[in-house]
Design a protein around this motif. Structure first.
Motif, PDB file in Angstrom:
ATOM      1  N   PHE A 223      56.094 -45.281  43.856  1.00 11.49           N
ATOM      2  CA  PHE A 223      55.033 -46.083  43.241  1.00 11.49           C
ATOM      3  C   PHE A 223      53.924 -45.185  42.699  1.00 11.49           C
ATOM      4  O   PHE A 223      53.359 -45.453  41.623  1.00 11.49           O
ATOM      5  CB  PHE A 223      54.464 -47.061  44.265  1.00 11.49           C
ATOM      6  N   LEU A 224      53.595 -44.115  43.411  1.00 17.14           N
ATOM      7  CA  LEU A 224      52.561 -43.180  42.945  1.00 17.14           C
ATOM      8  C   LEU A 224      52.964 -42.526  41.627  1.00 17.14           C
ATOM      9  O   LEU A 224      52.127 -42.323  40.748  1.00 17.14           O
ATOM     10  CB  LEU A 224      52.310 -42.108  44.004  1.00 17.14           C
ATOM     11  N   VAL A 225      54.241 -42.197  41.489  1.00 22.20           N
ATOM     12  CA  VAL A 225      54.711 -41.620  40.229  1.00 22.20           C
ATOM     13  C   VAL A 225      54.567 -42.629  39.098  1.00 22.20           C
ATOM     14  O   VAL A 225      54.097 -42.306  37.996  1.00 22.20           O
ATOM     15  CB  VAL A 225      56.181 -41.163  40.354  1.00 22.20           C
ATOM     16  N   GLY A 226      54.947 -43.880  39.360  1.00 24.41           N
ATOM     17  CA  GLY A 226      54.886 -44.899  38.317  1.00 24.41           C
ATOM     18  C   GLY A 226      53.478 -45.299  37.922  1.00 24.41           C
ATOM     19  O   GLY A 226      53.179 -45.440  36.730  1.00 24.41           O
ATOM     20  N   ILE A 227      52.588 -45.451  38.902  1.00 27.82           N
ATOM     21  CA  ILE A 227      51.241 -45.949  38.606  1.00 27.82           C
ATOM     22  C   ILE A 227      50.423 -44.930  37.826  1.00 27.82           C
ATOM     23  O   ILE A 227      49.465 -45.280  37.126  1.00 27.82           O
ATOM     24  CB  ILE A 227      50.511 -46.332  39.921  1.00 27.82           C
ATOM     25  N   ARG A 228      50.793 -43.633  37.915  1.00 26.79           N
ATOM     26  CA  ARG A 228      50.040 -42.594  37.210  1.00 26.79           C
ATOM     27  C   ARG A 228      50.502 -42.384  35.771  1.00 26.79           C
ATOM     28  O   ARG A 228      49.831 -41.693  34.997  1.00 26.79           O
ATOM     29  CB  ARG A 228      50.161 -41.257  37.963  1.00 26.79           C
ATOM     30  N   ALA A 229      51.642 -42.960  35.405  1.00 26.41           N
ATOM     31  CA  ALA A 229      52.282 -42.610  34.139  1.00 26.41           C
ATOM     32  C   ALA A 229      51.382 -42.844  32.932  1.00 26.41           C
ATOM     33  O   ALA A 229      51.257 -41.991  32.050  1.00 26.41           O
ATOM     34  CB  ALA A 229      53.583 -43.388  33.983  1.00 26.41           C
ATOM     35  N   LYS A 230      50.739 -43.986  32.866  1.00 21.88           N
ATOM     36  CA  LYS A 230      49.945 -44.332  31.688  1.00 21.88           C
ATOM     37  C   LYS A 230      48.766 -43.379  31.501  1.00 21.88           C
ATOM     38  O   LYS A 230      48.375 -43.071  30.369  1.00 21.88           O
ATOM     39  CB  LYS A 230      49.442 -45.768  31.805  1.00 21.88           C
TER      40      LYS A 230
ATOM     41  N   GLY B  97      55.860 -49.599  39.795  1.00 24.45           N
ATOM     42  CA  GLY B  97      54.620 -48.897  39.476  1.00 24.45           C
ATOM     43  C   GLY B  97      54.399 -48.771  37.982  1.00 24.45           C
ATOM     44  O   GLY B  97      53.271 -48.941  37.492  1.00 24.45           O
ATOM     45  N   LEU B  98      55.452 -48.466  37.234  1.00 26.06           N
ATOM     46  CA  LEU B  98      55.345 -48.401  35.775  1.00 26.06           C
ATOM     47  C   LEU B  98      54.943 -49.756  35.198  1.00 26.06           C
ATOM     48  O   LEU B  98      54.123 -49.837  34.275  1.00 26.06           O
ATOM     49  CB  LEU B  98      56.678 -47.952  35.172  1.00 26.06           C
ATOM     50  N   THR B  99      55.516 -50.814  35.745  1.00 30.45           N
ATOM     51  CA  THR B  99      55.189 -52.166  35.273  1.00 30.45           C
ATOM     52  C   THR B  99      53.724 -52.484  35.513  1.00 30.45           C
ATOM     53  O   THR B  99      53.029 -53.010  34.627  1.00 30.45           O
ATOM     54  CB  THR B  99      56.078 -53.203  35.987  1.00 30.45           C
ATOM     55  N   VAL B 100      53.241 -52.164  36.713  1.00 29.77           N
ATOM     56  CA  VAL B 100      51.824 -52.401  37.026  1.00 29.77           C
ATOM     57  C   VAL B 100      50.936 -51.542  36.129  1.00 29.77           C
ATOM     58  O   VAL B 100      49.903 -52.003  35.630  1.00 29.77           O
ATOM     59  CB  VAL B 100      51.548 -52.104  38.516  1.00 29.77           C
TER      60      VAL B 100
ATOM     61  N   SER C 270      50.756 -58.464  39.522  1.00 27.28           N
ATOM     62  CA  SER C 270      49.773 -58.994  38.572  1.00 27.28           C
ATOM     63  C   SER C 270      49.597 -60.496  38.747  1.00 27.28           C
ATOM     64  O   SER C 270      48.491 -61.029  38.608  1.00 27.28           O
ATOM     65  CB  SER C 270      50.217 -58.679  37.137  1.00 27.28           C
ATOM     66  N   LEU C 271      50.688 -61.172  39.066  1.00 27.57           N
ATOM     67  CA  LEU C 271      50.616 -62.625  39.231  1.00 27.57           C
ATOM     68  C   LEU C 271      49.780 -63.015  40.444  1.00 27.57           C
ATOM     69  O   LEU C 271      48.913 -63.897  40.363  1.00 27.57           O
ATOM     70  CB  LEU C 271      52.029 -63.195  39.356  1.00 27.57           C
ATOM     71  N   PHE C 272      50.008 -62.349  41.563  1.00 31.24           N
ATOM     72  CA  PHE C 272      49.331 -62.741  42.799  1.00 31.24           C
ATOM     73  C   PHE C 272      47.911 -62.194  42.900  1.00 31.24           C
ATOM     74  O   PHE C 272      47.062 -62.807  43.547  1.00 31.24           O
ATOM     75  CB  PHE C 272      50.149 -62.292  44.012  1.00 31.24           C
ATOM     76  N   ILE C 273      47.652 -61.027  42.265  1.00 32.77           N
ATOM     77  CA  ILE C 273      46.302 -60.474  42.376  1.00 32.77           C
ATOM     78  C   ILE C 273      45.342 -61.197  41.456  1.00 32.77           C
ATOM     79  O   ILE C 273      44.129 -61.276  41.722  1.00 32.77           O
ATOM     80  CB  ILE C 273      46.321 -58.948  42.088  1.00 32.77           C
ATOM     81  N   GLY C 274      45.851 -61.740  40.343  1.00 30.29           N
ATOM     82  CA  GLY C 274      45.011 -62.527  39.433  1.00 30.29           C
ATOM     83  C   GLY C 274      43.811 -61.744  38.933  1.00 30.29           C
ATOM     84  O   GLY C 274      43.925 -60.620  38.474  1.00 30.29           O
TER      85      GLY C 274
ATOM     86  N   SER D 204      48.804 -54.323  34.246  1.00 31.57           N
ATOM     87  CA  SER D 204      47.708 -54.780  35.090  1.00 31.57           C
ATOM     88  C   SER D 204      46.401 -54.090  34.731  1.00 31.57           C
ATOM     89  O   SER D 204      46.366 -52.881  34.469  1.00 31.57           O
ATOM     90  CB  SER D 204      48.025 -54.527  36.572  1.00 31.57           C
ATOM     91  N   SER D 205      45.324 -54.851  34.748  1.00 30.61           N
ATOM     92  CA  SER D 205      43.994 -54.285  34.510  1.00 30.61           C
ATOM     93  C   SER D 205      43.491 -53.487  35.713  1.00 30.61           C
ATOM     94  O   SER D 205      42.487 -52.785  35.619  1.00 30.61           O
ATOM     95  CB  SER D 205      43.003 -55.412  34.201  1.00 30.61           C
ATOM     96  N   HIS D 206      44.187 -53.604  36.839  1.00 24.44           N
ATOM     97  CA  HIS D 206      43.785 -52.895  38.058  1.00 24.44           C
ATOM     98  C   HIS D 206      44.449 -51.525  38.172  1.00 24.44           C
ATOM     99  O   HIS D 206      44.232 -50.820  39.166  1.00 24.44           O
ATOM    100  CB  HIS D 206      44.143 -53.719  39.303  1.00 24.44           C
ATOM    101  N   ALA D 207      45.273 -51.151  37.195  1.00 22.88           N
ATOM    102  CA  ALA D 207      46.100 -49.954  37.335  1.00 22.88           C
ATOM    103  C   ALA D 207      45.271 -48.692  37.558  1.00 22.88           C
ATOM    104  O   ALA D 207      45.595 -47.872  38.429  1.00 22.88           O
ATOM    105  CB  ALA D 207      46.980 -49.796  36.101  1.00 22.88           C
ATOM    106  N   LYS D 208      44.202 -48.502  36.776  1.00 22.01           N
ATOM    107  CA  LYS D 208      43.413 -47.281  36.899  1.00 22.01           C
ATOM    108  C   LYS D 208      42.747 -47.183  38.265  1.00 22.01           C
ATOM    109  O   LYS D 208      42.765 -46.128  38.905  1.00 22.01           O
ATOM    110  CB  LYS D 208      42.354 -47.232  35.796  1.00 22.01           C
ATOM    111  N   ARG D 209      42.168 -48.290  38.737  1.00 21.57           N
ATOM    112  CA  ARG D 209      41.525 -48.276  40.052  1.00 21.57           C
ATOM    113  C   ARG D 209      42.558 -48.025  41.146  1.00 21.57           C
ATOM    114  O   ARG D 209      42.309 -47.284  42.103  1.00 21.57           O
ATOM    115  CB  ARG D 209      40.826 -49.609  40.294  1.00 21.57           C
ATOM    116  N   LEU D 210      43.713 -48.633  40.991  1.00 21.05           N
ATOM    117  CA  LEU D 210      44.777 -48.459  41.971  1.00 21.05           C
ATOM    118  C   LEU D 210      45.251 -47.009  42.005  1.00 21.05           C
ATOM    119  O   LEU D 210      45.506 -46.440  43.076  1.00 21.05           O
ATOM    120  CB  LEU D 210      45.931 -49.388  41.612  1.00 21.05           C
TER     121      LEU D 210
END
Length: 431
Positions: free
Chosen positions: A73-80, A278-281, A236-240, A285-291
């Motif tokens: 997940f860490l690899v995916g969330i950093r990609a963007k 992680g890539l999808t988020v 993204s759906l559940f965090i709203g 998701s607008s929370h990706a950078k904070r996450l």
């Protein structure tokens, strides 16, 4: 003793002992997590004191799956945020794929001679005669199991850590085309490694006798990718529109746990499922950078725990010749990484990348390579000793000198603002 209490005691003891070792050893050498590997070896059932026996390791498998999922997940969330230069990212993907293919081709004949026929699992065989000269026939022979294992070892070999680049950017204001290439290539290599691993394990599942739904290889691969994307969209759906940092963090841990469990249950890979999630988020998701910022703080604890579990799981090889594999792994990786990176950079026509020893910036491997080794030891239990010996000690050999090589490269490229460092080597742990 209760397994949970054992696990907590291991973590506390490991951090304390690791910090104690680091305080003294960091004066003489830049540690890369080897101190925690020693802790795992001492605590494990195969080498050390048997504090954590085979039964306890089995009970802690869900924890290992969660750690593997977090690494993916860490690899995916950093990609963007890190793959910011399309051209240099493309070079990184190409270099990583070349490394995977060369390693797979190199390890196939080695595995054929190392793994005894009685150790081989069910599957298909390929035995084709290419040509004959003077009464000699040149053939291609391999089993499906050796093919999957060699590709997975290639995936581990293509991984490069970007954490030392981040360290030099903070400490020496490293900036320029070479720095960008190394950073993008490192992150691209991590994505390639996990994707190759995931597709290999999905293909294994499709071609095995334990295929419960009779799905084809393409159907298994599509199901794995589709299910992983759904996991990411569920976040993204559940965090709203929730903005609380703690709630976003808890939701992300829940996502990683769910996706890791799904990957383990399907026999694919918690790394793969969480990478795609992680890539999808990251891209939806607008929370990706904070996450990304919040989860980055888990890099060092993740390294510590991965090293401990790798050490505890390691079984000394029975065949003394297997000790040559880490040396072969590190040597071949050095040659291939340097050759592929330099050739692709030259082919790009970018004059700013015409720097000697360009591939030296990609020699460090870090946590993800260890995570892949652990994953392989779980999916190939009969070859766990071979896999862990090769990747674990090969990675440590690479990491002994890779930080200095990266610094020399960036200095030669004129991209370091040399000034007194604000951090000690022990603080520059790798990802």
């Amino acid at each position: 003793m209760n397994t949970t209490l054992i696990f907590v005691a291991i973590v506390v003891f490991s951090f304390a002992l690791g910090n104690f070792i680091t305080r003294f050893a960091s004066r003489y050498v830049v540690l890369s997590g080897a101190e925690y590997l020693v802790v795992g070896l001492l605590l494990g059932p195969h080498v050390g004191l048997d504090v954590v026996g085979q039964a306890q390791l089995g009970m802690l498998e869900p924890v290992v799956s969660l750690l593997l999922g977090l690494a993916g997940f860490l690899v995916g969330i950093r990609a963007k945020n890190v793959l910011v230069d399309p051209e240099r990212t493309a070079l990184g993907f190409a270099s990583a794929l070349a490394t995977v293919l060369v390693f797979a081709a190199a390890f196939l004949p080695i595995l054929d001679r190392t793994i005894a026929p009685k150790q081989r699992g069910p599957g298909f065989e390929v035995n084709e005669t290419l040509f004959t000269i003077g009464g000699y026939a040149f053939e291609v022979y391999f089993t499906s199991e050796n093919l999957w294992l060699s590709l997975a070892l290639g995936a581990a070999a293509c991984v490069a850590t970007a954490n030392w680049v981040d360290s030099f950017k903070r400490t020496f204001n490293a900036n320029g085309p070479v720095t960008t290439l190394i950073e993008c290539s490192a992150h691209a290599s991590q994505i390639v490694a996990v994707l190759v691993l995931g597709f290999v394990l999905a293909t294994m599942r499709a071609t095995s006798q334990e295929n419960p739904w009779g799905l084809s290889i393409a159907e298994w691969d599509m199901a794995a990718v589709g299910g992983s994307i759904v996991c990411g969209l569920l976040f993204s759906l559940f965090i709203g529109h929730e903005q609380g940092t703690s709630k976003v963090f808890v939701a992300s841990v829940g996502l990683v746990t769910f996706a890791a469990g799904a990957g383990s249950a399907l026999g694919i890979s918690p790394l793969f499922v969480n990478l795609i999630a992680g890539l999808t988020v990251a891209f939806t998701s607008s929370h990706a950078k904070r996450l990304h910022e919040e989860l980055d703080r888990l890099q060092h604890p993740l390294l510590v725990l991965m090293m401990i579990f790798a050490g505890a799981r390691w079984v000394p090889p029975d065949d003394v010749w297997l000790w040559a594999l880490p040396v072969f792994y590190a040597t071949l990786r050095y040659i291939v990484r340097r050759a592929a990176t330099r050739a692709l950079a030259a082919a790009s026509g970018d004059a700013s990348l015409r720097v000697p020893k360009l591939g030296d910036g990609l020699m460090g491997q870090g946590t993800l390579a260890i995570a892949i080794a652990i994953e392989l030891s779980i999916r190939f239990p009969g070859h766990a000793s071979l896999v862990l010996t090769t990747v674990l000690f090969g990675t440590l050999l690479n990491d002994l000198w890779s930080r200095g090589a990266l610094r020399s490269l960036l200095a030669e490229a004129g991209e370091l603002d040399v000034r007194p460092a604000n951090s000690t080597p022990s603080e520059e742990q790798q990802a």
